[in-house]
Design a protein around this motif. Structure first.
Motif, PDB file in Angstrom:
ATOM      1  N   UNK A 201       0.859  -1.185   0.000  1.00 18.24           N
ATOM      2  CA  UNK A 201       0.000   0.000   0.000  1.00 18.24           C
ATOM      3  C   UNK A 201       0.891   1.229   0.000  1.00 18.24           C
ATOM      4  N   UNK A 202       0.713   2.075  -0.989  1.00 18.05           N
ATOM      5  CA  UNK A 202       1.584   3.247  -1.143  1.00 18.05           C
ATOM      6  C   UNK A 202       1.052   4.407  -0.309  1.00 18.05           C
ATOM      7  N   UNK A 203       1.916   5.023   0.477  1.00 19.39           N
ATOM      8  CA  UNK A 203       1.549   6.190   1.288  1.00 19.39           C
ATOM      9  C   UNK A 203       2.550   7.307   1.042  1.00 19.39           C
ATOM     10  N   UNK A 204       2.421   7.987  -0.081  1.00 21.77           N
ATOM     11  CA  UNK A 204       3.328   9.099  -0.357  1.00 21.77           C
ATOM     12  C   UNK A 204       2.933  10.284   0.515  1.00 21.77           C
ATOM     13  N   UNK A 205       3.921  10.957   1.132  1.00 24.17           N
ATOM     14  CA  UNK A 205       3.573  12.142   1.925  1.00 24.17           C
ATOM     15  C   UNK A 205       2.983  13.210   1.012  1.00 24.17           C
ATOM     16  N   UNK A 206       1.824  13.812   1.429  1.00 14.67           N
ATOM     17  CA  UNK A 206       1.140  14.791   0.560  1.00 14.67           C
ATOM     18  C   UNK A 206       2.037  15.968   0.190  1.00 14.67           C
ATOM     19  N   UNK A 207       3.038  16.257   1.025  1.00 16.54           N
ATOM     20  CA  UNK A 207       3.863  17.435   0.749  1.00 16.54           C
ATOM     21  C   UNK A 207       4.993  17.126  -0.232  1.00 16.54           C
ATOM     22  N   UNK A 208       5.123  15.880  -0.711  1.00 16.07           N
ATOM     23  CA  UNK A 208       6.191  15.589  -1.669  1.00 16.07           C
ATOM     24  C   UNK A 208       5.921  16.329  -2.996  1.00 16.07           C
ATOM     25  N   UNK A 209       6.945  17.029  -3.528  1.00 15.82           N
ATOM     26  CA  UNK A 209       6.750  17.740  -4.805  1.00 15.82           C
ATOM     27  C   UNK A 209       6.332  16.774  -5.914  1.00 15.82           C
TER      28      UNK A 209
ATOM     29  N   UNK B 231      10.454   2.925   0.813  1.00 14.03           N
ATOM     30  CA  UNK B 231      10.328   3.720   2.052  1.00 14.03           C
ATOM     31  C   UNK B 231       8.934   4.301   2.262  1.00 14.03           C
ATOM     32  N   UNK B 232       8.067   4.213   1.238  1.00 14.39           N
ATOM     33  CA  UNK B 232       6.750   4.858   1.312  1.00 14.39           C
ATOM     34  C   UNK B 232       5.617   3.841   1.282  1.00 14.39           C
ATOM     35  N   UNK B 233       5.920   2.567   1.561  1.00 14.58           N
ATOM     36  CA  UNK B 233       4.868   1.564   1.453  1.00 14.58           C
ATOM     37  C   UNK B 233       4.697   0.778   2.748  1.00 14.58           C
ATOM     38  N   UNK B 234       3.455   0.398   3.015  1.00  8.12           N
ATOM     39  CA  UNK B 234       3.177  -0.638   4.011  1.00  8.12           C
ATOM     40  C   UNK B 234       3.128  -1.962   3.269  1.00  8.12           C
ATOM     41  N   UNK B 235       3.895  -2.944   3.729  1.00  4.31           N
ATOM     42  CA  UNK B 235       4.065  -4.188   2.992  1.00  4.31           C
ATOM     43  C   UNK B 235       3.744  -5.372   3.904  1.00  4.31           C
ATOM     44  N   UNK B 236       2.916  -6.275   3.396  1.00  2.00           N
ATOM     45  CA  UNK B 236       2.616  -7.511   4.143  1.00  2.00           C
ATOM     46  C   UNK B 236       3.014  -8.702   3.278  1.00  2.00           C
TER      47      UNK B 236
END
Lengths: 96, 96, 96, 96, 96, 96, 96, 96, 96, 96
Positions: E8-16, E75-80
């Motif tokens: 599951x990708x969780x990119x920080x909203x503030x990333x350009x 670095x931006x993912x939750x992985x199972x």
């Protein structure tokens, strides 16, 4: 060495009353024996529940296992364990 | 009247070191003052964490709220509270 | 005395690369020092994650707290601790 | 190839004592056989629980499934599996 | 040897936007390279989410770790991760 | 149209062995029939568990419900469903 | 084909008010366009929250993914999806 | 019509003190206005937390949404809502 | 006034088939009666489960309780309730 | 001193109807007696459930434990307790 042990009792509703009473009587005797021996340092009821918060004082992990797994109610409890140690801001000499 | 209070500290990583040190120093002073006053009866570190297990002895819920919400680290902690009372199997006179 | 320690690293994405590299280098040196000292008995990577499973061998809870809280990555990790002891079916002499 | 396997035993309270004893005896024999064969590398009791932390060393996922699903207590356990591999900071040659 | 990997990708909203686009482009190239190499056997989007379900085919746990931790989005993912093996009722020769 | 279906079997321990065997035999026959019909596209065992990961290929949600709720083990399983679709980075023509 | 979609909006508190207003305006326009097109069949606010319960009517999983991932608020929402089908006790002809 | 509303305040630590004070002052004024209007029937602090338990008395779900979403702290709170009605064992005429 | 009600049926496996059939028949008749009366506005099966998603249209919380607690399957269901109201972006006149 | 007490009743489905009726009758009598005594200040049904939200007014934690553990349904309920105190924004003199 101290451990916080939280125990929640879940007796099956179909257990006969006398059987439950007998187990609880043995649990009480055992709990008081361990308290007098200095192994079960604190024992509080969590208000509004069939649960307790306890502090055990044992030699090591093996003794914790031996004492807790010998509880007459052990097969009927959910148990959570946390290892404790002295807090750097504690002022009590005997809390470690 | 006793309450178990479990506190887990979550300082934001970006907080400047001096600011964190200053808050922790105030927390420590306050914790020791409450212990000397008999309000914060036990304070243990949970081993392997930045958390503690505490026992508070207060007049009532309102005093618990007053004392806990005044902790300098209060805005940075996850806190769980359980009301405690005397356990019928306890042998200690002062654990209630 | 043995403890299972599970650590999951959560470095903030905005941390500069050099700062992360420096912390990781110190973590590595410290981990190897503790392994050579016999305190950090096993260290495995959990495949597909930035996490590890470890077995610590310490004197007591206090030493566990001292060693774990000194990890350079400590402020950036979720850590779960379980006290271990000899299993009655174990055949290894050194697993206790 | 290593896997961490965590097993929590949940025997139904109504199981007759002899039946439970017979299953546990078979479990013990099987666990020791797998340990001697080098397949079950570590086996620790989690202190204060009816649970263990284990390290299995198997050829592949299929062998893990074969060994774990053959445990006499398998139908009565909650089991969590994590694939492990060598940690880049490990100093032990045999931990992979 | 097969593993199910859910990401599951969780990119920080503030990333350009450009930085995000660049990481996603590298992720896509890497994913396609691993698919052509036969290592990333299946890749599906979970409908209504920024997540995928994948099947990896690797030599061992170490290769799984190497491939997954090299994902540009790692670095931006939750992985199972779940280890898979042949199901006794499967009729496909290549699903093991 | 594809769905990931994860099934965990929880047979009550008190179910007679023959009854369990009979249900499992019907489950196996049904699973193989659906696989030959192209409806149950993949079926993997999750290693170390009594669970599977499956990919169904159905006309629509209604057919998914019809097929899954007809499983002989349906009353004894925890089931999680995720709708899947083609991933923009997939290189396989048949994974949608 | 129907899907229940539950969306909870989590706008970062630091987002400038105008930016939030602009995204919300686009979200509203898009939601109304999909409703008029018959794709977003129902849209309710969950009382006491910044969340909604929605029913989508789409051709297949791929269209669901296309529509949902195009929501202007998509990067800022937690989304849960459930595939729906006709209930055998339903009396409505159009609820399938 | 009554609803239990539980609110937990999560102000971002980096919010300037004056901004927080201004929001809290507006929250307080609004809470007291709703109480005087008979809409916010009960308001209690949960001891040891920055949370409250409240009972709202509204015309319908829409009014609940209007009142709760207008709270100045609304963007900074986790909120759980439960619809309430008269309990058959209640002896109070006004608790419905 | 609308409520989303999600129901998951958990019939005990040991319930005799005829008893289960009789309860389900009454449930079906009752569900259809409430639908014809306009109280149970929507009723969908969640695909791949023994669960439904429903929309109730009631006078108030008390009527919701009366209708739901009278379901023949009520003692065997896990039920989650969410109060709904008109969404500001909805274009349907009857969705409130 | 006030406590919020949330109770969810979980009667075993196999309990004979008369036994359940007898327990419920005693529960009702006891609940009304405590209400008349001013100890059980509020009692609401949670709509759509077999649960209630209650406010108790007791001398201390010990009385809370005494009253709650004496509930005839106590062995069949999940109970959550929260200590309450006066909220600084409350306008009611009697809500503390």
């Amino acid at each position: 060495m101290l451990f916080q042990v939280e125990m929640t009792v879940k007796l099956p509703p179909e257990m006969p009353t006398e059987q439950a009473a007998e187990i609880k009587a043995r649990e009480r005797a055992y709990a008081q024996e361990l308290q007098h021996a200095g192994k079960w340092r604190h024992l509080w009821r969590v208000a509004g529940s069939y649960a307790n918060v306890s502090i055990f004082d044992v030699e090591d992990n093996a003794e914790l296992q031996e004492l807790v797994s010998s509880l007459p109610l052990f097969p009927y409890m959910e148990i959570r364990v946390k290892p404790l140690c002295r807090h750097p801001s504690s002022v009590r000499d005997d809390d470690s």
